[in-house]
Motif scaffolding. Structure first.
Motif, short mmCIF file in Angstrom:
data_model
loop_
_atom_site.label_atom_id
_atom_site.label_comp_id
_atom_site.label_asym_id
_atom_site.label_seq_id
_atom_site.Cartn_x
_atom_site.Cartn_y
_atom_site.Cartn_z
N VAL A 38 -18.61 -17.16 13.47
CA VAL A 38 -18.88 -15.74 13.21
C VAL A 38 -20.34 -15.47 12.90
N GLY A 42 -22.11 -15.57 16.34
CA GLY A 42 -21.85 -14.15 16.52
C GLY A 42 -22.97 -13.26 16.02
N HIS A 46 -25.60 -13.87 18.79
CA HIS A 46 -24.94 -12.92 19.70
C HIS A 46 -24.55 -13.60 21.01
N SER A 47 -23.99 -14.80 20.88
CA SER A 47 -23.69 -15.60 22.07
C SER A 47 -22.22 -15.98 22.15
N ALA A 48 -21.49 -15.28 23.01
CA ALA A 48 -20.09 -15.61 23.25
C ALA A 48 -20.00 -16.94 24.00
N ILE A 51 -19.96 -19.82 21.56
CA ILE A 51 -18.64 -19.94 20.93
C ILE A 51 -17.68 -20.66 21.85
#
Length: 451
Positions: A38, A42, A46-48, A51
């Protein structure tokens, strides 16, 4: 920069909470893993994609995850599902073996073979501890071995502490000999693509030579206590027959066959192409089928907290790797060694041993894997050389203190529950010199063989 700071802070907090044992360690790593996903990936990155990469779920659906002819390298980033599935499978198999009375039978049978004589019994239990730990998790080995040792101590009227201390050390040493013997080795093997045979012919040789020296050392350390033991024929007559501890002859035979099958598959997996993930799942399925109506009970008794601990740990370490922290640490080690291979090996093996004596060796091993990969790539050193140094350092270094490895905690706890307290002073007095002996021997053997 913010992502790096967050990842380091989460990692430090996780280690502190694991060391202090204020909360169950599986909760600590799980919460820290969620925070990594998170906060680090996150809110900061800001990197999906990061994840998804760390969760590493897609690797399970690749053919190479289950069947990989030749040497295949598993990604060390994120959750190592091969390790998770293999450990889970071995847990299921061991539960079936324990239920059938396999471990108690083996201990009682071995004691009978040496006629319950103190010194042969002492040496035999050390050798058995090391041998079993080559194939079965050292935690399980000590759990049953320490319990039987306490039982023998009561019946034969001797102090079980010297035997328990030596068994703990030998279990950790034996676990270093193979890929499936100790959790750090499972992580190293699956992450770097090494086989059972690779470990056996490298760390196994170091462990074998060290075991002889360690057995001599522990005998000399405890010879006064051993010579004071007087076992009479009346004491021996009070012992149960080994066959009487078998709860079910049918289950005993089946579980022994499954264990033999597991060993065969592990020894030959480099030739067959079957990965440790496949072997773990296969053994678990066969064990559950053999258990029949007892299968739900075995699943219920599975060590779920340990599996959860691993998953959270892999995520947190993945955060350090994705933010470049581990690459920076590798650069620092490279700078300190000045490109000197022997100095680099010495730093890794002694640093691993020292750190593993203070903190749990599992998270340390998982953290160091990306570091040695980066070192090997930047310094032009064979990765396997650094891997064997890391394996021996983490596996054996954890033996030095009561909290360095999970097997130590279990052995001390079993003794304490039966009224035999083992404090830090009593434990470290014999364990630290033994650890130094093995680490020094291992380092010299690495120098001779690989440098």
């Amino acid at each position: 920069m913010a992502a790096q700071i967050a990842a380091v802070c989460i990692f430090i907090v996780m280690f502190f909470l694991i060391i202090t044992e204020r909360f169950p360690r599986q909760y600590v790593t799980t919460v820290c893993g969620i925070l990594t996903l998170v906060v680090v990936f996150g809110l900061c990155m800001h990197s999906a994609e990061a994840i998804w990469k760390v969760l590493n779920v897609e690797s399970i659906f690749h053919v190479g995850f289950w069947y990989a002819p030749g040497t295949a390298e598993e990604s060390a980033t994120g959750i190592n599902w091969s390790t998770i599935l293999f450990i889970a499978g071995m847990m299921v198999m061991v539960e079936g073996m324990a239920k059938a009375g396999f471990f108690r039978w083996l201990c009682m049978r071995l004691a009978m073979l040496v006629h319950y004589k103190p010194v042969p019994l002492f040496l035999a239990f050390m050798a058995m501890s090391a041998f079993l730990a080559m194939f079965i998790d050292s935690i399980t080995v000590i759990l049953f071995l320490a319990a039987v040792t306490v039982e023998l101590g009561k019946l034969l009227r001797f102090d079980p502490i010297p035997m328990i201390l030596s068994e703990i050390f030998c279990a950790n040493l034996g676990g270093s000999a193979t890929m499936c013997g100790d959790p750090p080795n499972i992580i190293i093997g699956t992450a770097l693509g090494y086989s059972f045979g690779d470990f056996l012919f490298n760390t196994g040789l170091m462990a074998g030579i060290s075991l002889i020296l360690v057995m001599v050392y522990f005998y000399l350390a405890f010879r006064k206590q051993l010579s004071a033991v007087q076992i009479t024929s009346e004491d021996i007559a009070s012992l149960p027959d080994p066959a009487s501890v078998i709860t079910s002859r049918k289950e005993f035979i089946i579980s022994t066959m499954i264990f033999a099958c597991a060993v065969l598959m592990l020894v030959t997996h480099a030739q067959t192409g079957l990965t440790v993930a496949f072997i773990g799942v296969f053994i678990a399925v066969v064990s559950l089928i053999a258990a029949g109506t007892n299968a739900p009970m075995i699943i219920k008794k599975l060590d779920h907290p340990t599996l959860l601990f691993f998953i959270g740990l892999f995520i947190v370490v993945g955060g350090l790797e994705e933010t470049g922290i581990l690459e920076s640490i590798a650069g620092l080690i490279g700078a300190l060694s000045g490109g000197n291979v022997r100095l680099m090996i010495a730093i890794i093996i002694w640093l691993s041993a020292f750190a593993s004596a203070i903190v749990d060796n599992i998270p340390f091993a998982a953290t160091m894997i990306p570091i040695i990969k980066s070192l090997a790539a930047s310094q032009g050193i064979p990765l396997s050389t650094l891997a064997w140094a890391l394996a021996m350092g983490t596996d054996v270094g954890g033996s030095a203190t009561p909290v360095g490895a999970s097997a130590n905690v279990v052995g001390v706890s079993v003794a304490a529950k039966n009224g035999h307290m083992i404090g830090w002073g009593k434990y470290c007095k014999t364990a630290i010199p033994a650890t130094v002996i093995v680490i020094a021997v291992s380092m010299l053997m690495i120098f001779v063989r690989y440098c």
